[in-house]
Design an enzyme around this catalytic site. Structure first.
Site, PDB file in Angstrom:
ATOM      1  CE  LYS A  98      -2.201  -0.946   3.714  1.00 45.95           C
ATOM      2  NZ  LYS A  98      -1.745  -2.279   4.225  1.00 45.95           N
ATOM      3  NE  ARG A 109      -3.836  -1.764  10.668  1.00 48.04           N
ATOM      4  CZ  ARG A 109      -2.674  -0.958   9.854  1.00 48.04           C
ATOM      5  NH1 ARG A 109      -3.240   0.378   9.498  1.00 48.04           N
ATOM      6  NH2 ARG A 109      -1.660  -1.431   9.723  1.00 48.04           N
ATOM      7  NE  ARG A 117       8.309  -2.656   5.729  1.00 47.16           N
ATOM      8  CZ  ARG A 117       7.193  -2.244   5.798  1.00 47.16           C
ATOM      9  NH1 ARG A 117       6.375  -1.888   4.475  1.00 47.16           N
ATOM     10  NH2 ARG A 117       6.228  -2.365   6.838  1.00 47.16           N
ATOM     11  NE  ARG A 166       6.671  -0.019  10.491  1.00 48.87           N
ATOM     12  CZ  ARG A 166       5.897  -0.280   9.800  1.00 48.87           C
ATOM     13  NH1 ARG A 166       5.530   0.386   8.491  1.00 48.87           N
ATOM     14  NH2 ARG A 166       4.460  -0.973  10.135  1.00 48.87           N
ATOM     15  NE  ARG A 186       2.875  -4.589  11.292  1.00 43.29           N
ATOM     16  CZ  ARG A 186       3.888  -4.517  10.463  1.00 43.29           C
ATOM     17  NH1 ARG A 186       4.914  -4.948  10.821  1.00 43.29           N
ATOM     18  NH2 ARG A 186       3.783  -3.944   9.467  1.00 43.29           N
TER      19      ARG A 186
HETATM   20  P1  ADP Z   1       1.577  -1.591   7.752  1.00 40.36           P
HETATM   21  O1  ADP Z   1       1.356  -0.836   6.531  1.00 40.36           O
HETATM   22  O2  ADP Z   1       2.822  -2.132   7.434  1.00 40.36           O
HETATM   23  O3  ADP Z   1       0.562  -2.401   8.309  1.00 40.36           O
HETATM   24  P2  ADP Z   1       1.190   0.755   9.277  1.00 40.36           P
HETATM   25  O4  ADP Z   1       2.578   1.596   9.240  1.00 40.36           O
HETATM   26  O5  ADP Z   1      -0.231   1.121   8.527  1.00 40.36           O
HETATM   27  O6  ADP Z   1       1.824  -0.473   8.959  1.00 40.36           O
HETATM   28  O7  ADP Z   1       1.003   0.658  10.734  1.00 40.36           O
HETATM   29  C1  ADP Z   1       1.688   0.273  12.018  1.00 40.36           C
HETATM   30  C2  ADP Z   1       0.866  -0.005  13.031  1.00 40.36           C
HETATM   31  O8  ADP Z   1       0.303   1.264  13.558  1.00 40.36           O
HETATM   32  C3  ADP Z   1      -0.131  -0.926  13.019  1.00 40.36           C
HETATM   33  O9  ADP Z   1       0.471  -2.281  13.423  1.00 40.36           O
HETATM   34  C4  ADP Z   1      -1.003  -0.466  14.443  1.00 40.36           C
HETATM   35  O10 ADP Z   1      -0.478  -0.786  15.606  1.00 40.36           O
HETATM   36  C5  ADP Z   1      -0.892   0.847  14.107  1.00 40.36           C
HETATM   37  N1  ADP Z   1      -2.097   1.552  13.231  1.00 40.36           N
HETATM   38  C6  ADP Z   1      -1.744   2.061  12.077  1.00 40.36           C
HETATM   39  N2  ADP Z   1      -3.031   2.535  11.478  1.00 40.36           N
HETATM   40  C7  ADP Z   1      -4.097   1.973  12.400  1.00 40.36           C
HETATM   41  C8  ADP Z   1      -5.605   2.012  12.554  1.00 40.36           C
HETATM   42  N3  ADP Z   1      -6.165   2.509  11.395  1.00 40.36           N
HETATM   43  N4  ADP Z   1      -6.178   1.552  13.425  1.00 40.36           N
HETATM   44  C9  ADP Z   1      -5.329   1.101  14.504  1.00 40.36           C
HETATM   45  N5  ADP Z   1      -4.069   0.934  14.320  1.00 40.36           N
HETATM   46  C10 ADP Z   1      -3.391   1.355  13.591  1.00 40.36           C
END
Ligand code: ADP
Length: 193
Positions: free
Chosen positions: A13, A88, A127, A139, A150
């Site tokens: 994404k 999410r 990554r 990260r 996750r």
């Molecule tokens: P990825 O795209 O690799 O899944 P993100 O950078 O989008 O990771 O998100 C990293 C972390 O931030 C998630 O694992 C969660 O803990 C938190 N997070 C991000 N967006 C949301 C959301 N919309 N709702 C709840 N937690 C979120």
């Protein structure tokens, strides 16, 4: 254009969002990036979110909905935005619908990157290795064990978000296992530009 990118962690994404930003001239709103910035800055939201993010869980809906509500009010988001990592949960999707409706705005497209989940752990390991090789900080949640948490959070809470949009005919699915450029082309076709 107001666009949502859906798909599991590691689906690509963020990679596609960066390309869309260049082409469409609208900002990428990544809740992951916003939360990481809050953690680094040590804000009250960051302090609440840090442990749950590092463990691979989801930050509470009210926190995330609040940051998106504020962010879409900013000047650069007036012409449109690409949401990456939000919604999410179905509660987040419903909140977004209410926010947009209150402003008389509509979503143009919701695109889901469909991927083979077995391949994702390898992508994440790669990554993390590439990031480390470039001398950049890796990260904490880009670790194979945390990544599994996750993915489990995705399957439990987020996989139901695409059917939410499908019900109202707003969803387009794309094969996210294709090479990056092919995904970009499929994305162009799906969003009509
Ligand atoms: P990825 O795209 O690799 O899944 P993100 O950078 O989008 O990771 O998100 C990293 C972390 O931030 C998630 O694992 C969660 O803990 C938190 N997070 C991000 N967006 C949301 C959301 N919309 N709702 C709840 N937690 C979120």
């Amino acid at each position: 254009m107001r666009l949502i990118l859906l798909g599991p962690p590691g689906a690509g994404k963020g990679t596609q969002a960066v390309r869309l930003v260049e082409r469409l001239g609208i900002p990428q709103l990544s809740t992951g990036d916003m939360l990481r910035a809050a953690v680094s800055a040590g804000t009250p939201i960051g302090l609440k979110a840090k442990a749950v993010m590092e463990a691979g869980g989801l930050v509470s809906d009210d926190i995330v909905i609040g940051i998106v509500a504020d962010r879409i009010e900013e000047a650069d988001a007036k012409r449109g935005f690409i949401l990456d990592g939000f919604p999410r949960t179905v509660a987040q999707a419903e909140a977004l619908d209410r926010m947009l409706e209150a402003k008389g705005l509509k979503l143009d497209s919701v695109v889901e990157l469909v991927v083979d989940q077995d391949a994702l752990v390898h992508r994440i390991v790669k990554r993390a290795e590439e990031t480390a090789a470039a001398g950049l900080p890796v990260r904490k949640d880009d670790d194979p064990e945390v990544f599994k948490t996750r993915l489990a959070a995705y399957n439990r809470d987020t996989a139901v978000v695409s059917p939410y949009y499908e019900k109202t005919d707003r969803l387009k699915r794309i094969d996210g296992m294709q090479p990056i450029d092919a995904v970009t082309e499929a994305m162009k076709a799906a969003i009509g530009g």
